[in-house]
Scaffold this active site. Structure first.
Site, mmCIF file in Angstrom:
data_model
loop_
_atom_site.group_PDB
_atom_site.id
_atom_site.type_symbol
_atom_site.label_atom_id
_atom_site.label_comp_id
_atom_site.label_asym_id
_atom_site.label_seq_id
_atom_site.Cartn_x
_atom_site.Cartn_y
_atom_site.Cartn_z
ATOM 1 C CG ASP A 1 36.326 32.354 22.464
ATOM 2 O OD1 ASP A 1 37.303 32.541 21.712
ATOM 3 O OD2 ASP A 1 35.420 33.180 22.641
ATOM 4 C CE LYS B 1 42.659 36.555 21.259
ATOM 5 N NZ LYS B 1 43.734 37.498 21.628
ATOM 6 C CG MET C 1 33.366 40.307 16.511
ATOM 7 S SD MET C 1 34.970 39.531 16.123
ATOM 8 C CE MET C 1 34.550 38.531 14.693
#
Lengths: 253, 253
Positions: A36, A57, A169
């Site tokens: 990742d 991602k 995020m």
């Protein structure tokens, strides 16, 4: 042909020393590593016998489609390989583990899960605070600001819990996020942004909620970062070093 | 006399392989280890040069007063020793880290924090679920049922967030806890209890919320355990193995 297996592995927040002993052992025996882009690329060095494939991602950025990652996992496992799917932080907090576990079960491919340290915990360590100081709260909520349908989380409901908020995020829209929080929380609610918690480029700022976005922007902080909000954050070591708790503070590693 | 330092160290959920690489290194160099009774006693073997002192803080049980633990930390650190305060799970989630950090700052004793895997993550691994499956929720809340003033958490506010609930220290009153949750959540909300997550005596049950307390009691589950509640828990591997999701299921390690 023998069936291999898939390990969903949490690589921790960034510092390779925060890998678990089991994670290091699993990487050493991996045939294929799907890495990742929130995981430390240096982890590839811990898997000397593995084919390492970078599969990003990261929310918003150019990224490998989830379906392709799942097909890749299954293809190598069915070919008898030990596939290690490396995720930043913990394997089971955000990051699509749910979809990947469902795909593995549908395909009847054996899997195991190795936990890792999520960046919210490393962010609290950077600040020198408990996430759940009992003088201030009775818990902590880990929530993502990046939703599939681009709607906002229910900030009023989250604020009503009185738990510390660890928001993942959220940097790409920290202004609107803070505006939303200010509708349901005190302007002077202690808050912080910790960028790259535990990594060499770790940086953090503390500021009251009404000055957090501006302070983080002035300091040039960006993703990946965790935004922490709640009275427990007022215990940050950074703030103890200053006399005026209304003054924003920056610290660099 | 030189001043030593204190490391607040998260020992993870039970399996020594879930220690971080840094935690193992810090224990190896410790002069004094203060061992929480939620941490694996076998960790003492990783600190061959240390004086190991067992200081229990388990909710409800006979335990060492917090003030005494803090005095002990400070006394040894002031005598130039490297004191490692070992906590089960992560160092900064529940477990009084807030008070201990404040005491260290007041005493101007240098400290560092080493994160660990909290048992809620290991519980999710035992169940084979993401804590935040995006089909079901946008986050997870870690909350303790054991409050200083013995009042209940605000379950209505917590339920309103739609986050998965990971409830710590709730086994001693799981019946009243489930009754309270049933007033604010669907009776068929997927739920689970995971005892001793990751340890040799790990056991878990899955049941709809209205049958969780009875199912856990019938299975003889006790502390330490994490209670998980929310639609994301309906993805548990255990349940996929059964046809009738309303049927409670038990698994033993």
């Amino acid at each position: 042909m023998t069936t291999g297996k898939v390990t969903l592995l949490g690589a921790g927040p960034g510092d390779p020393d925060l890998l678990t002993i089991r994670a290091a052992r699993v990487l050493a025996s991996a045939d294929v590593v799907l890495l990742d882009d929130l995981a430390n690329p240096a982890l590839a060095d811990l898997a000397p016998n593995a084919r390492v494939i970078h599969v990003g991602k990261r929310g918003g950025c150019r990224s490998t489609p989830q379906a392709f990652i799942e097909r890749l996992m299954l293809r190598y496992a069915r070919a008898g390989r030990h596939v290690v799917r490396v995720k930043g932080g913990d394997a089971l907090l955000f990051g699509r583990a749910g979809e990947e576990l469902a795909a593995l079960r549908r395909a009847q491919v054996p899997y195991e899960i190795v936990n890792g340290i999520s960046s919210g915990f490393a962010a609290a360590a950077a600040l020198g605070v408990s996430l759940t100081h009992r003088d201030h709260c009775q818990g902590v909520t880990f929530v993502t600001a990046h939703r599939r349908d681009h709607s906002e989380p229910d900030w009023a409901a989250l604020a009503a819990t009185g738990t510390t908020l660890a928001i993942y995020m959220g940097m790409s829209r920290i202004d609107s996020l803070c505006d939303a929080l200010l509708r349901v929380m005190r302007a002077d609610t202690p808050a912080a942004v910790v960028q790259s918690a535990s990594a060499h480029d770790e940086r953090c700022v503390c500021a009251p909620l009404d000055r957090l976005a501006e302070t983080a922007r002035d300091a040039g902080l960006g993703s990946p970062a965790v935004i922490l909000v709640g009275d427990a954050i007022g215990e940050a070591a950074l703030l103890h070093a200053t006399t005026e708790q209304r003054e924003p503070v920056l610290r660099q590693a």
